[in-house]
Design an enzyme around this catalytic site. Structure first.
Site, short mmCIF file in Angstrom:
data_model
loop_
_atom_site.label_atom_id
_atom_site.label_comp_id
_atom_site.label_asym_id
_atom_site.label_seq_id
_atom_site.Cartn_x
_atom_site.Cartn_y
_atom_site.Cartn_z
N GLU A 44 -0.75 -12.66 -7.28
CA GLU A 44 0.15 -11.81 -6.52
C GLU A 44 0.41 -12.32 -5.10
O GLU A 44 1.54 -12.26 -4.60
CB GLU A 44 -0.40 -10.38 -6.48
N HIS A 91 -4.58 1.39 -11.99
CA HIS A 91 -3.23 1.42 -12.55
C HIS A 91 -2.53 2.73 -12.16
O HIS A 91 -1.55 3.12 -12.78
CB HIS A 91 -3.26 1.34 -14.08
#
Lengths: 348, 324
Positions: free
Chosen positions: B60, B129
């Site tokens: 990322e 999440h």
């Protein structure tokens, strides 16, 4: 061009004995592999029944890699197994009913229902719970190894990661530090060739992930991750080398993820013939055949093991289903130390 | 107008914006061959080619850093971060590069980066999440932040972000990706950044929310229907904030309850409450109240409902304020 050493398969019972396992140990390894797959297959049933919401992750195809490495670990060693490594939890002795309870978010799971899924570990058994950001576990394992070194403890940390995780910076940071200090840590790469939909050629440009080990100043080994004995032997070598002060090793276990990233993913992006090819190397079937050919596993022994595993799983599911839901009143527990936690010699 | 789900609206925005401007490109984990794990980028690689819909390695920080370099060469990259909490490894690049490169070049270079990610809970997902990390981004100088609550705004705000000369982070309520449908204008559709939306007019009390909390406060407004005339203000852009809309609504109703899913302390609701304290104190008939998540890591599903702001909690706060 490959740099890492390619591991040899284990040929005979004699070679296995030399590596430290007797016949009873081998049957235990086989049993652990069956329990590993059985827990995930039963978990999948619970998912379909709606008892596990969200998603469900399995490690089908990785049973040999997980059980093989965990079998090579010492009792006081620590490890950071990931979501394809159920076999590590089973081999270290986490009871299946607690895993089912964890899947269902019940109070008796290792996280007491605070987290679900394979985001779990029993620290009493030397296991450290993963986070979703898998490579984040590597510096943690390296930290454990640094502590062992400073205290002169004869312990080893085993750090799992995947070929997807190999692309991130913390993988580099962890391995570099471990190499610089030659720490007692073994890096295990579960290379199952697919990071969600991303194939290996879009993830790294070397032939093997293990080829990178040389640039950190330690050895890299590639092993067939469907061959539990080869995995065991290489992990054992690496762990004992680390224990003896020989520094880290990167062991790459090559497998194929035989299902989707999670059960909601049908893996449409994986070529069918790839699945067909790797299905011929099913780790459990492969080891079963080996045991029959090389260790005289009889029909009776096999039936007894299979029946015992079935009983264990059925009983475990029943027990897990009796576990209560976590109390919503516990929502805020555990974020900070309580006054009781602070009442220890360390804080006085 | 077409009736689309929220994620379909995002996908239609991409198809339109990549067609409209050939410097717009998409990058991220699994965005190409798989079309993104939520299928927000479905069809882009086949239609625009693998150079404009780039499957990146799983990294990322690398995605955002690469996007900064792409901007320097004239591209307008749209980065997908797969989940809210998966953006944390990228915060280094966000804070050190994305947010401050225009400033470091004294305006000499522009960085039209869009960073989008699904955020929030309620989908029974595992740890990391389900987070609502908007405050980290709002707090970073040089970065704009938008959070749509409807399919139409999901398309319009994303289009505005892509066309904006500065870095814009767009949080998409994943709970409503497929559960919410709505009318979405076809073709060109831009919702300007910095404009709030009055989702419902009222005169006794204002419920302020954004993203996934907007449908929730609308249900709370329904529940309060007989007792009070409730206004619902959908913030839509957290930075720059439509301060006029906030102050106008506070002046009209004199009572404000702010609802956020994120943990409480230093959340975005605290910023809104501070603005009201500074600029609307004489309009208020009672304290500004907050209904928020708790200061705890987002919990797993059996107790996540105990974490989430609920209609009941919003109604309780509203009644308390109405009776103040």
């Amino acid at each position: 061009m490959a740099i890492a050493r390619e591991a040899e398969p284990v040929g005979s019972l004699k070679e296995v004995r030399e590596a430290g396992l007797d016949r009873e140990d081998l049957l235990d390894v086989y049993r652990n592999m069956l329990v590993t797959r059985g827990v995930e297959e039963r978990g999948h049933i619970l998912y379909r029944q709606g008892k596990i919401p969200g998603s469900f992750y399995t490690g089908r195809g990785n049973e040999a890699a997980a059980v093989g490495v965990a079998t090579a670990m010492g009792t006081d060693d620590v490890g950071t197994p990931l979501h394809r490594d159920m076999g590590v939890h089973i081999t270290r002795g986490v009871e299946p009913w607690r895993i089912f309870a964890q899947y269902m978010g019940r109070a008796d799971g290792p996280t007491k229902g605070k987290d679900g899924n394979v985001h779990m570990a029993d620290s009493n058994l030397g296991l450290l719970a993963m986070v979703s950001h898998l490579p984040a576990m590597l510096p943690v394992a390296v930290g454990c190894a640094l502590a062992f070194r400073i205290r002169e403890e004869s312990r080893v940390a085993v750090a799992w990661f995947g070929e997807g995780a190999s692309a991130r910076g913390d993988t580099h940071e962890g391995m570099n530090f471990a190499g610089v200090r030659q720490l007692p840590v073994v890096f295990i790469c579960d290379n199952n060739q697919w990071a969600y939909s991303t194939p290996t050629h879009l993830q790294y440009a070397t032939e093997h992930v293990a080829d990178r080990a040389q640039s950190y100043g330690f050895e890299g080994v590639v092993v067939d991750g469907t061959d539990v004995l080869a995995v065991y032997r290489e992990a054992k070598r690496a762990i004992e080398k680390a224990r003896a002060g020989g520094g880290p090793t990167l062991v790459e276990c090559l497998t194929l993820r035989m299902e989707g990233h999670a059960v909601h993913d049908d893996a449409f992006y994986v070529p069918k013939d790839m699945f067909e090819e790797w299905a011929k190397n099913d780790p459990i079937e492969r080891f079963r055949t080996w045991l029959r050919d090389n260790a005289d596993m009889s029909d009776e022994e096999e039936d007894e093991i299979t029946a015992g595993v079935k009983r264990l799983l059925t009983e475990s599911m029943r027990r897990a289903d009796e576990s209560p839901m976590p109390d919503p009143a516990t929502l805020l527990d555990g974020v900070y130390a309580t006054p009781e936690d602070l009442d220890t010699p360390h804080h006085k | 107008m077409a009736e689309l789900t929220l994620v379909e609206a995002i996908n239609s925005c991409f198809h339109h914006e990549l067609q409209r401007d050939d410097s717009v490109m998409v990058m991220g984990e699994d965005v190409g061959r798989a079309g993104g794990v939520f299928r927000a980028t479905a069809g882009l690689r086949d239609r625009f080619g693998p150079d404009r819909c780039v499957d990146t390695p799983l990294a990322e920080a690398g995605i955002l850093g690469t996007a900064v370099g792409l901007c320097m060469a004239g591209w307008r990259p749209v980065c997908e971060l797969q989940y809210d909490a998966f953006s944390y490894p990228a915060l280094d690049q966000l804070i050190t590069h994305v947010g401050r490169y225009r400033w470091r070049t004294r305006g000499g270079m522009e960085f039209p980066i869009t960073i989008r990610m699904p955020y929030g809970g309620g989908v029974r997902a595992p740890e990391l999440h389900d987070d609502s990390p908007e405050t980290y981004y709002v707090h970073t100088p040089g970065v704009k932040v938008a959070i749509p609550s409807t399919p139409s705004d999901a398309k319009g705000l994303l289009a505005a972000a892509i066309r904006d000369p500065d870095p814009v982070v767009v949080f998409e309520p994943k709970l409503h990706y497929r559960t919410m449908r709505g009318e979405v204008p076809e073709g060109d559709h831009v919702v300007p950044l910095g404009k709030a939306r009055v989702a419902r007019m009222g005169s006794d009390l204002t419920l302020v929310a954004y993203g996934s909390m907007v449908p929730l406060v609308e249900r709370a407004a329904d529940a309060l229907g007989g007792d009070a005339s409730v206004e619902v203000l959908d913030v839509r852009t957290l930075k720059p904030l439509d301060e006029q809309a906030l102050l106008a609504s506070a002046a009209k109703t004199g009572r404000v309850v702010i609802v956020q899913e994120a943990p409480r302390t230093c959340g975005y609701a605290a910023e809104l409450a501070a603005i009201l304290a500074e600029k609307a104190i004489l309009d208020l008939r009672g304290p500004v109240l907050r209904v928020t998540g708790y200061d705890v890591p987002y919990p797993y599903w059996q107790i996540e409902d105990a974490y989430m702001p609920s209609v009941e909690r919003v109604v309780d706060a509203a009644r308390k304020l109405l009776q103040y």
